[in-house]
Scaffold this motif. Structure first.
Motif, PDB file in Angstrom:
ATOM      1  N   LYS A 127       2.757 -10.505  -5.949  1.00  0.00           N
ATOM      2  CA  LYS A 127       4.129  -9.997  -5.733  1.00  0.00           C
ATOM      3  C   LYS A 127       4.886 -11.027  -6.386  1.00  0.00           C
ATOM      4  CE  LYS A 127       3.546  -7.660  -1.440  1.00  0.00           C
ATOM      5  NZ  LYS A 127       4.063  -7.808   0.041  1.00  0.00           N
ATOM      6  N   LYS A 128       4.620 -12.242  -6.106  1.00  0.00           N
ATOM      7  CA  LYS A 128       5.357 -13.393  -7.055  1.00  0.00           C
ATOM      8  C   LYS A 128       5.352 -13.135  -8.631  1.00  0.00           C
ATOM      9  CE  LYS A 128       4.835 -17.003  -3.745  1.00  0.00           C
ATOM     10  NZ  LYS A 128       4.010 -18.451  -3.675  1.00  0.00           N
ATOM     11  N   LYS A 129       4.249 -12.745  -9.168  1.00  0.00           N
ATOM     12  CA  LYS A 129       4.104 -12.237 -10.709  1.00  0.00           C
ATOM     13  C   LYS A 129       4.618 -10.687 -10.890  1.00  0.00           C
ATOM     14  CE  LYS A 129       0.233 -15.520 -11.106  1.00  0.00           C
ATOM     15  NZ  LYS A 129      -1.170 -15.648 -11.314  1.00  0.00           N
ATOM     16  N   LYS A 130       5.280 -10.418 -10.060  1.00  0.00           N
ATOM     17  CA  LYS A 130       5.875  -8.934 -10.040  1.00  0.00           C
ATOM     18  C   LYS A 130       5.058  -7.795 -10.496  1.00  0.00           C
ATOM     19  CE  LYS A 130      10.275 -10.733 -10.264  1.00  0.00           C
ATOM     20  NZ  LYS A 130      10.438 -11.316  -9.084  1.00  0.00           N
ATOM     21  N   ILE A 131       3.603  -8.012  -9.773  1.00  0.00           N
ATOM     22  CA  ILE A 131       2.745  -6.777  -9.908  1.00  0.00           C
ATOM     23  C   ILE A 131       3.109  -6.069  -8.482  1.00  0.00           C
ATOM     24  CG2 ILE A 131       0.454  -6.245  -9.734  1.00  0.00           C
ATOM     25  CD1 ILE A 131       1.121  -7.629 -12.547  1.00  0.00           C
ATOM     26  N   ARG A 132       3.322  -4.656  -8.806  1.00  0.00           N
ATOM     27  CA  ARG A 132       3.553  -3.938  -7.606  1.00  0.00           C
ATOM     28  C   ARG A 132       2.490  -3.503  -6.889  1.00  0.00           C
ATOM     29  NH1 ARG A 132       7.090   0.341 -10.882  1.00  0.00           N
ATOM     30  NH2 ARG A 132       5.735  -0.525 -12.405  1.00  0.00           N
ATOM     31  N   ILE A 133       2.279  -3.522  -5.530  1.00  0.00           N
ATOM     32  CA  ILE A 133       1.370  -3.199  -4.640  1.00  0.00           C
ATOM     33  C   ILE A 133       1.739  -1.875  -4.125  1.00  0.00           C
ATOM     34  CG2 ILE A 133      -0.121  -3.923  -2.529  1.00  0.00           C
ATOM     35  CD1 ILE A 133       0.444  -6.791  -3.552  1.00  0.00           C
ATOM     36  N   LEU A 134       0.801  -0.971  -3.795  1.00  0.00           N
ATOM     37  CA  LEU A 134       1.426   0.388  -3.415  1.00  0.00           C
ATOM     38  C   LEU A 134       1.307   0.404  -2.010  1.00  0.00           C
ATOM     39  CD1 LEU A 134      -0.596   2.629  -6.081  1.00  0.00           C
ATOM     40  CD2 LEU A 134       1.738   1.643  -6.125  1.00  0.00           C
ATOM     41  N   SER A 135       1.265  -0.547  -1.189  1.00  0.00           N
ATOM     42  CA  SER A 135       1.503  -0.522   0.259  1.00  0.00           C
ATOM     43  C   SER A 135       1.941  -1.893   0.630  1.00  0.00           C
ATOM     44  CB  SER A 135       0.081  -0.283   1.065  1.00  0.00           C
ATOM     45  OG  SER A 135      -0.948  -1.141   0.570  1.00  0.00           O
ATOM     46  N   GLU A 136       2.593  -1.857   1.919  1.00  0.00           N
ATOM     47  CA  GLU A 136       3.262  -3.061   2.374  1.00  0.00           C
ATOM     48  C   GLU A 136       1.949  -3.880   3.039  1.00  0.00           C
ATOM     49  OE1 GLU A 136       6.139  -4.534   1.979  1.00  0.00           O
ATOM     50  OE2 GLU A 136       6.620  -3.050   0.657  1.00  0.00           O
ATOM     51  N   GLU A 137       0.953  -3.516   3.345  1.00  0.00           N
ATOM     52  CA  GLU A 137      -0.172  -4.245   4.114  1.00  0.00           C
ATOM     53  C   GLU A 137      -1.406  -3.696   3.618  1.00  0.00           C
ATOM     54  OE1 GLU A 137      -0.382  -6.853   6.079  1.00  0.00           O
ATOM     55  OE2 GLU A 137       1.870  -7.062   5.959  1.00  0.00           O
ATOM     56  N   PRO A 138      -2.618  -4.267   3.804  1.00  0.00           N
ATOM     57  CA  PRO A 138      -3.735  -3.750   3.224  1.00  0.00           C
ATOM     58  C   PRO A 138      -4.115  -2.712   4.197  1.00  0.00           C
ATOM     59  CG  PRO A 138      -3.792  -6.013   3.238  1.00  0.00           C
ATOM     60  CD  PRO A 138      -2.745  -5.805   3.981  1.00  0.00           C
ATOM     61  N   LYS A 139      -4.868  -1.511   3.636  1.00  0.00           N
ATOM     62  CA  LYS A 139      -5.516  -0.514   4.761  1.00  0.00           C
ATOM     63  C   LYS A 139      -6.973  -0.789   4.714  1.00  0.00           C
ATOM     64  CE  LYS A 139      -2.101   2.832   3.575  1.00  0.00           C
ATOM     65  NZ  LYS A 139      -1.900   4.349   2.857  1.00  0.00           N
ATOM     66  N   ILE A 140      -7.568   0.026   5.611  1.00  0.00           N
ATOM     67  CA  ILE A 140      -9.259  -0.343   5.711  1.00  0.00           C
ATOM     68  C   ILE A 140      -9.690   0.743   4.615  1.00  0.00           C
ATOM     69  CG2 ILE A 140     -11.224  -0.090   7.231  1.00  0.00           C
ATOM     70  CD1 ILE A 140      -9.450  -2.627   7.658  1.00  0.00           C
ATOM     71  N   GLY A 141     -10.647   0.374   3.779  1.00  0.00           N
ATOM     72  CA  GLY A 141     -11.156   1.144   2.791  1.00  0.00           C
ATOM     73  C   GLY A 141     -12.424   1.753   3.123  1.00  0.00           C
ATOM     74  N   ALA A 142     -13.229   2.586   2.358  1.00  0.00           N
ATOM     75  CA  ALA A 142     -14.423   3.330   2.546  1.00  0.00           C
ATOM     76  C   ALA A 142     -15.494   2.261   2.883  1.00  0.00           C
ATOM     77  CB  ALA A 142     -14.713   3.978   1.230  1.00  0.00           C
ATOM     78  N   HIS A 143     -15.429   0.966   2.801  1.00  0.00           N
ATOM     79  CA  HIS A 143     -16.364  -0.089   3.204  1.00  0.00           C
ATOM     80  C   HIS A 143     -16.139  -0.689   4.167  1.00  0.00           C
ATOM     81  CE1 HIS A 143     -17.197   0.223  -1.267  1.00  0.00           C
ATOM     82  NE2 HIS A 143     -18.398   0.612  -0.759  1.00  0.00           N
TER      83      HIS A 143
END
Length: 165
Positions: A127-143
């Motif tokens: 975020k500091k490096k201006k890379i956009r993250i598509l959610s505010e918080e991590p989601k639980i993935g397939a693993h």
């Protein structure tokens, strides 16, 4: 003797280069680091056909289909020697894979997934490096581990998934 004199004039240059600062000293240290490639995800319009290709034609070990309603996808993993392929198929009308397949009727590469040792630290620094993250918080993935996705426009056209190792 011509070759020898040329080598002798190059020798001081080589010594100068080898004693200069290493490239890694110019890279700022991160509070997190990238790990291995976890998987390459492929959106498929026909999940059974895709499973059959990898299992019956290519002889790979293929997982059962798993529904991930929070992500709007069905997933199947194809085990490879050093990584996995993730086959993605839409689950529900609002599935991001459904819109991907509308633009890419025969399917195609959807994203790559790279492991990280500290997903929260990665989020903060990205975020500091201006890379956009598509959610505010991590989601639980397939693993069953936290994941985030980085905006493809910030990653040279590639949707990048980061997964907590």
């Amino acid at each position: 003797s011509g070759l020898l004199s040329r080598l002798q004039t190059l020798a001081p240059t080589v010594r100068t280069l080898s004693s200069s600062k290493s490239f890694s000293q110019n890279i700022p240290s991160c509070l997190w680091k990238l790990g291995r490639l976890n998987h390459v995800a492929i959106a498929v319009p026909d999940l059974e056909k895709a499973q059959s290709l990898y299992k019956d034609v290519l002889g790979a070990q293929v997982s059962e289909t798993v529904a991930l309603p929070e992500h709007g996808v069905y997933t199947v993993f194809v085990e490879l020697g050093n990584t996995k392929l993730e086959l993605l198929h839409p689950l529900g009308e609002k599935s991001p894979i459904a819109s991907f397949l509308q633009k890419n009727k025969t399917g195609g590469m959807h994203h790559i997934c790279i492991e990280v040792d500290d997903i929260k630290a990665a989020m903060t620094e990205l975020k500091k490096k201006k890379i956009r993250i598509l959610s505010e918080e991590p989601k639980i993935g397939a693993h069953g581990k936290p994941v985030i996705f980085l905006h493809p426009k910030d990653c040279h056209g590639v949707l990048v998934e980061l997964e907590q190792a």
